[in-house]
Every structure is written in C-alpha cells, then in structure tokens.
Motif scaffolding. Structure first.
Motif, mmCIF file in Angstrom:
data_model
loop_
_atom_site.group_PDB
_atom_site.id
_atom_site.type_symbol
_atom_site.label_atom_id
_atom_site.label_comp_id
_atom_site.label_asym_id
_atom_site.label_seq_id
_atom_site.Cartn_x
_atom_site.Cartn_y
_atom_site.Cartn_z
ATOM 1 N N ARG A 465 -44.482 111.417 -5.527
ATOM 2 C CA ARG A 465 -43.356 111.998 -5.329
ATOM 3 C C ARG A 465 -43.356 112.980 -4.069
ATOM 4 O O ARG A 465 -42.546 113.116 -3.231
ATOM 5 C CB ARG A 465 -42.833 112.764 -6.366
ATOM 6 C CG ARG A 465 -41.505 113.364 -6.430
ATOM 7 C CD ARG A 465 -41.071 113.871 -7.518
ATOM 8 N NE ARG A 465 -40.731 112.651 -8.666
ATOM 9 C CZ ARG A 465 -39.690 112.290 -8.805
ATOM 10 N NH1 ARG A 465 -38.621 112.670 -7.975
ATOM 11 N NH2 ARG A 465 -39.467 111.202 -9.755
ATOM 12 N N PHE A 466 -44.609 113.700 -3.973
ATOM 13 C CA PHE A 466 -44.880 114.687 -3.122
ATOM 14 C C PHE A 466 -44.953 114.068 -1.798
ATOM 15 O O PHE A 466 -44.405 114.408 -0.935
ATOM 16 C CB PHE A 466 -46.264 115.229 -3.360
ATOM 17 C CG PHE A 466 -46.454 116.395 -2.175
ATOM 18 C CD1 PHE A 466 -46.030 117.632 -2.226
ATOM 19 C CD2 PHE A 466 -47.717 116.012 -1.221
ATOM 20 C CE1 PHE A 466 -46.345 118.479 -1.143
ATOM 21 C CE2 PHE A 466 -47.955 116.871 -0.316
ATOM 22 C CZ PHE A 466 -47.141 118.126 -0.137
ATOM 23 N N GLY A 467 -45.483 112.922 -1.575
ATOM 24 C CA GLY A 467 -45.591 112.094 -0.443
ATOM 25 C C GLY A 467 -44.299 111.525 0.133
ATOM 26 O O GLY A 467 -44.166 111.710 1.194
ATOM 27 N N LEU A 468 -43.598 111.203 -1.051
ATOM 28 C CA LEU A 468 -42.114 110.703 -0.571
ATOM 29 C C LEU A 468 -41.326 111.714 0.189
ATOM 30 O O LEU A 468 -40.728 111.745 0.963
ATOM 31 C CB LEU A 468 -41.481 109.911 -1.694
ATOM 32 C CG LEU A 468 -40.046 109.614 -1.760
ATOM 33 C CD1 LEU A 468 -39.953 108.407 -0.677
ATOM 34 C CD2 LEU A 468 -39.581 109.183 -2.717
ATOM 35 N N ARG A 469 -41.340 112.971 -0.753
ATOM 36 C CA ARG A 469 -40.576 114.191 -0.174
ATOM 37 C C ARG A 469 -40.930 114.554 1.116
ATOM 38 O O ARG A 469 -40.287 114.681 2.022
ATOM 39 C CB ARG A 469 -40.745 115.492 -1.130
ATOM 40 C CG ARG A 469 -40.264 115.132 -2.573
ATOM 41 C CD ARG A 469 -40.522 116.220 -3.444
ATOM 42 N NE ARG A 469 -40.262 117.534 -3.159
ATOM 43 C CZ ARG A 469 -40.522 118.477 -3.557
ATOM 44 N NH1 ARG A 469 -40.991 118.567 -4.974
ATOM 45 N NH2 ARG A 469 -40.097 119.811 -3.314
ATOM 46 N N ARG A 470 -42.318 114.611 1.600
ATOM 47 C CA ARG A 470 -42.933 114.919 2.669
ATOM 48 C C ARG A 470 -42.395 113.932 3.984
ATOM 49 O O ARG A 470 -41.994 114.370 4.981
ATOM 50 C CB ARG A 470 -44.412 114.893 2.653
ATOM 51 C CG ARG A 470 -44.831 115.485 3.877
ATOM 52 C CD ARG A 470 -46.508 115.802 3.716
ATOM 53 N NE ARG A 470 -47.296 114.534 3.256
ATOM 54 C CZ ARG A 470 -48.399 114.799 2.860
ATOM 55 N NH1 ARG A 470 -49.241 115.747 2.993
ATOM 56 N NH2 ARG A 470 -48.852 113.437 2.484
ATOM 57 N N SER A 471 -42.499 112.719 3.645
ATOM 58 C CA SER A 471 -42.165 111.458 4.738
ATOM 59 C C SER A 471 -40.478 111.721 4.863
ATOM 60 O O SER A 471 -40.302 111.404 5.906
ATOM 61 C CB SER A 471 -42.533 110.243 4.193
ATOM 62 O OG SER A 471 -42.073 109.925 3.116
#
Length: 632
Positions: A465-471
């Motif tokens: 989820r953190f990676g999705l938010r960042r992208s």
C-alpha cells in the motif's frame, strides 16, 4: 482521529502552485489562431500619395470592435475615420482622412480570432518619405499584463476543476461506490465543482478587458460584459454555468440519497446517474470545444467531437487519479484492491482514447513534421507528449503495486473470521459481567477508535500500500505539470496556422520584391539566431533605388511569427570584395519597433556588394548575418 496533511501532499500542492505560476507567467501574451497575412499599404513601404484606406488580411475571420484598427500619424494622432469594416472574406479596412502630410504612419490592430483568442500587432508605412515618429508599438500585444495573467490562471483553474469534478465523480460511481459515503471524496468532488464555477465566473468578468483594453478597471464594466455575452466565447461560458447547475444536482444525489439506498435500488440509480452524468460531462467539455481551436480550421465538424472525447478521457484519467490519491491518503475507510483494479482498467481505456484523439489533434494543428521543432505550438506539444509518456510509465508501476496489494488483501481476509470470533468472545464476556451501560458504551467507542487507529497503522505499514501511495502521488505530481502545459498549449497559435501565415507573408514579400524590381529597389531577407533566449528572427534590408550614389536604406527586424522584434541595436556594413572596397559602416536610426532607417547611403561603385547586418538582442547576445546584392 485528527488527520494532518502529509509532507508528500504538501509537496504536491506546492508543485501545483509552482507549475501554475511558472508556466502562466512565462507564457506571455496569448498567441492566437488567426494571423496577419497581408496589408495594403504593406509593412515598411513608402507610397507616393496618401491612401484612402488601410486594409489588413488575416488567415481567418476575426471579430472587430470600433477601435480594432487605428492609424496614427508621426505625432501619435489618430487619422482614421469611422469604424473598421469587412471588405471581403478575411480582409478588413478602415478609412483615412484626406490630405495626410508626408511622414511615417503607424497601423495598430487588435481583433479577436474565431477561436476566441485576442490578436494584436502593429507596423509602419510612409507617405512621401520616412520620418521620425513618436509612436511606440512595443506594448502592442494582446492578452498580456495583469488581466492576461488572471485570465490564464482562470483557464488553468477551470481545467483543474473540470478534471476533479468529472474524474472524481466517475471514480466514485464506476470504481468505488463505497466512496459516496466517504467525506474526503465528497469534499474533493464538491471542491472541483466550486473551482470550476468560480473560474468560469472569473473568465466571464475578465473576458471583455482581456480581448480589449487589458485594463484592470474594465473588469467590472457592465457594457463590456454585455458585449461579451453576445460573442461565441461568452455564450460558451454561460452554457457552462447552466450545466454546472445540473452538475450540482448530480452531486447532491451521488453523495446524498445514493449512499442510503439498498443494493437493488442502488443499481437502478447507478444507471441513471451514469447516463445523466455522462451527458452533463460531455456538455461541459463541449463548452471548450465549441469556442476554441477545435471550432475553426480544418475539419471543424470532426474536430469538436474529438476534442470532447479528448477532454473526457483526460478528466477520467487524471481526475480519477486525484480521487485515488485522496482515498489512499485521507480516507478512514480502506479502499478495496478491487476498486483500484477497476480504476486501472478505466485509466488504460482513457489513455487509449487520449492517444487516439491526441494523434488526430496533433495532425490537425501541426500539419507537418517540421512544425514540431519550428513552431512554439509544436515544441510545447513535444513537452506534453513527454509528460504523458512519463505518466504512463509511472502508471505501469502503480499497476504492479495494485496486483501485489490484491494478494495481501486476500491473505488478510482469510485471517479475518478468526479475529472476528475473538472479538465476539470478548464482547460477550463484557456483557456477562454486567455493569453500567453508559460506561460500556464509552468503552465500546474507545475500543472502536483504537481499532480504527490500529487498522490504519497496519494499512500504512503495508509495503504494498505504501508503494502504491507513493507511485500514485508521483503520477499526480506529473499530472499537475501536464495540466499547466496543456493550458498554455490551448492559448498558443497552432503550428499549421503559424507556418501558413509565414508562407503567405513570404509570398506577399516575394510579390512586392518582384513589383519593385523594375524601379531598381533591392530587398534582402536573412534569418538570424543570436543564441540567447528569444534570439531568433528575420532581418530584412531594403535599398531604394539600389544605384550608385545616394540610397534610402530600411532595416526591419521581425520575430519568427512575423511580429516586430524590439531589439536594442542594428548595424550594417557594405563590402565590395571584388574591388576591395569596405566595409563601409552604416548605423541606421530607429524609426519604430523593429524598424530602422538611414537616408543618403552612398554606394560608390556598381557591383556585387556584400551586405552584413549585426543584430544584438541583449547585452551579450548578438550575431552577424550577410547576403550579397547586385547594386547599380
């Protein structure tokens, strides 16, 4: 639980403001779809007797006001009489007073092109012989100043509001229907509606001053506003306001009654909202298409529907992206991976539509491969294409994070029943002990708040989820800059029009040179590039009668778009290399913006003279270009 704005969201807001300010302040006056292709008398010509009128020919029809065409004598006094009128087709003229004395006259024009952009410029001609003039035409630009900046800002905010309104509502209705009950999503869509409404009202007030005087004091002139309402652009803005009233009803249903309906009723309401919302969104998009580049020129009947599809695709993609960003950062309710996957599919379809319509628009507005690099419109379009490619690349990364997040959600759902049984057991134990009911309710609320906070921390700690938010945040940042570039692009003269105007002007110059060849006059055109910012242009040198002895010399410096170029210095040197004569330095006097003149320039001998012109565009940027001319 009190929410704070994360550093990344603050960065995105700052990026939006910086991109908007940078592009709008450096965009300069708005270039238009129409361009001046000819005039009678022609620019820089010396006529024997005063003409009865001055006529101007544009690349398309334009709208005139009472003072659209002005002719000023050397002292700056207006010498035109009556109102300008259409002569034929795209040619317009204004009558002159009779008995005008000799000297240099300045023609200024400010009209509105068929695609709603203001067009302004100026040039000079002389009667009898050139003279000095007190008229300065360096400020003859359209759409500049404070009003121009405000108008550009209003256009940017109107596009942003449209994208958030349409894309956010489409995201909720088509991808995440639970979002209808989420307060941050409601605020996002309502904020888009408010932004678009406020920006439209601002554009309506600014329109009269923007296409006219450019004065801040004229913004609230009711007479100007009445004139604006009778134009195509004014009608488009009023239509947009009426459609926004219908959009307000759509929003009230989507975030009001919709979330309270049962599933079966909700399915029927979803269909109705989808149809009604599409109609309203298409109407809003058409309010741009019917008044701007798509409405005039080649294949306008096809270009306007294509432009509507293009705008809807942009809104669905970028507006949905904004809604996803809000759902990931601001929503207490977790967004399901299925909703993210649905948006990913919708975004892919939007990109396909965007590319297809963009290819057609590029062909229509450019017309040739060379226009990509030789026109400002083409250069901005290359920047836009690069940003879209970058955005698609980041979106591909987001799709990978979405797939990994879906796997995580499946694993968490398998463990959920066991946690629910443990929670139910704890709840039953509390009831068996009895106790004060108010105390139990208070504890239950505290426990619920703690559970919510724990779930949020768990979600935020999830690397997928953190990676999705960042992208997604990176996508939104690129989208902000893309929107700013698109806003400037819509105010820039299309490459096809710019090149056609150059060709028409070149043909007119060639015809003029041919007609004066019999009298011995010589005209030399030389392109230059000083290498600095805004250093490209064309310098034209006229010798009349191009004979041994005294000659009149005129030097004209223009930008690549044909407008007069205000530069600090021009020098000319004449060399007859075959006889080793020269260089003979000539320093012409400035007559007007982009126009220098020198009288009694002595040519001592007939021959093939090299004419070298040194052009300085700034304190440090200058270049020398040369061409040979047969004199005498």
């Amino acid at each position: 639980m009190t929410q704070t704005i994360t550093p990344r969201v603050r960065t995105l807001v700052l990026l939006l403001l910086a991109a908007c300010g940078l592009l709008l302040t450096t965009a300069g006056p708005a270039s238009a779809h129409a361009a001046l292709t000819g005039s009678d008398p022609q620019q820089g010509v010396v006529v024997d007797k005063a003409p009865d009128q001055v006529s101007l020919t544009f690349s398309e029809k334009v709208a005139l006001s009472n003072d659209s065409l002005r002719v000023l004598d050397p002292k700056g006094k207006a010498v035109q009489q009556g109102k300008p009128s259409e002569v034929s087709g795209t040619t317009y003229a204004v009558k002159l007073h009779s008995g005008l004395p000799d000297g240099t006259y300045t023609v200024t024009y400010q009209v509105v092109s068929a695609d709603s952009h203001p067009v302004a410029g100026a040039f000079t001609f002389s009667i009898g012989a050139p003279s000095t003039t007190s008229v300065s035409v360096s400020g003859e630009t359209a759409g500049g100043g404070v009003v121009g900046w405000l108008y550009g800002f209003g256009r940017y905010m109107s596009y942003a509001g449209f994208i958030v309104l349409v894309g956010g509502a489409a995201f909720v209705l088509g991808c995440w229907q639970r979002g209808a009950g989420v307060r941050p999503m409601q605020r996002l869509v309502v904020g888009g509606w408010l932004t678009l409404t406020a920006a439209t009202l601002l554009l309506l007030l600014l329109r009269g001053s923007y296409t006219g005087s450019g004065k801040v004091g004229d913004i609230f002139d009711l007479d100007l506003l009445g004139n604006v309402l009778q134009t195509k652009a004014g009608a488009a803005l009023v239509s947009r306001l009426l459609l926004l009233a219908a959009a307000a009803l759509f929003i009230s249903v989507l975030f009001g009654a919709y979330d309270k309906r049962e599933d079966e009723e909700k399915r029927d309401l979803t269909f109705g909202l989808a149809i009604g919302g599409t109609v309203v969104a298409a109407g809003l998009a058409a309010s741009w298409a019917m008044a701007e580049h798509a409405s005039v020129g080649l294949q306008a009947g096809i270009a306007m529907p294509v432009d509507v599809v293009h705008l809807l695709a942009v809104a669905t993609w970028l507006g949905g992206l904004t809604a996803l960003l809000v759902a990931l950062y601001r929503s207490e309710a977790p967004i399901e991976s299925a909703a993210v996957r649905r948006f990913s599919q919708v975004a892919f379809g939007s990109v396909v539509a965007l590319v297809a319509t963009g290819v057609y628009q590029s062909w229509r507005q450019l017309g040739s491969w060379s226009a990509f690099t030789e026109t400002r419109y083409g250069q901005l379009l290359l920047v836009k294409i690069g940003l879209v490619a970058l955005l698609v690349g980041i979106a591909f990364i987001s799709r990978r994070w979405t797939a990994q997040l879906a796997d995580t959600v499946v694993r968490q759902n398998k463990r959920a029943p066991q946690k629910e049984r443990v929670a139910a057991s704890a709840s039953g134990s509390g009831k068996s002990k009895g106790g004060d009911s108010k105390r139990a309710a208070q504890l239950a609320r505290q426990q619920a708040a703690m559970d919510t906070a724990r779930q949020k921390r768990t979600r935020d700690a999830d690397p997928n989820r953190f990676g999705l938010r960042r992208s997604v945040l990176a996508e939104a940042g690129v989208a902000v800059v893309l929107l700013a570039v698109t806003t400037v692009l819509t105010q820039t003269e299309p490459g096809r029009t710019e090149q056609d105007a150059k060709a028409a002007k070149a043909a007119s110059s060639s015809s003029s040179s041919s007609s004066t060849a019999g009298s011995g006059a010589v005209t030399l055109d030389m392109s230059f590039d000083t290498g600095g910012t805004d250093g490209k242009g064309v310098v034209t040198v006229d010798f009349d009668p191009a004979r041994v002895g005294g000659n009149e010399m005129h030097v004209y410096v223009q930008r690549t778009n044909g407008r007069a170029f205000d530069i600090p210095e021009v020098k000319v040197a004449l060399t007859l290399e075959a006889k080793k004569i020269g260089p003979l330095a000539v320093t012409p006097d400035r007559i007007a913006t982009g126009h220098w003149s020198a009288s009694n320039v002595q040519i001592p001998m007939a021959g093939d003279w090299k004419v070298a012109v040194t052009v300085r565009t700034s304190d440090i940027d200058q270049t020398t270009v040369s061409k040979n001319a047969q004199i005498g």
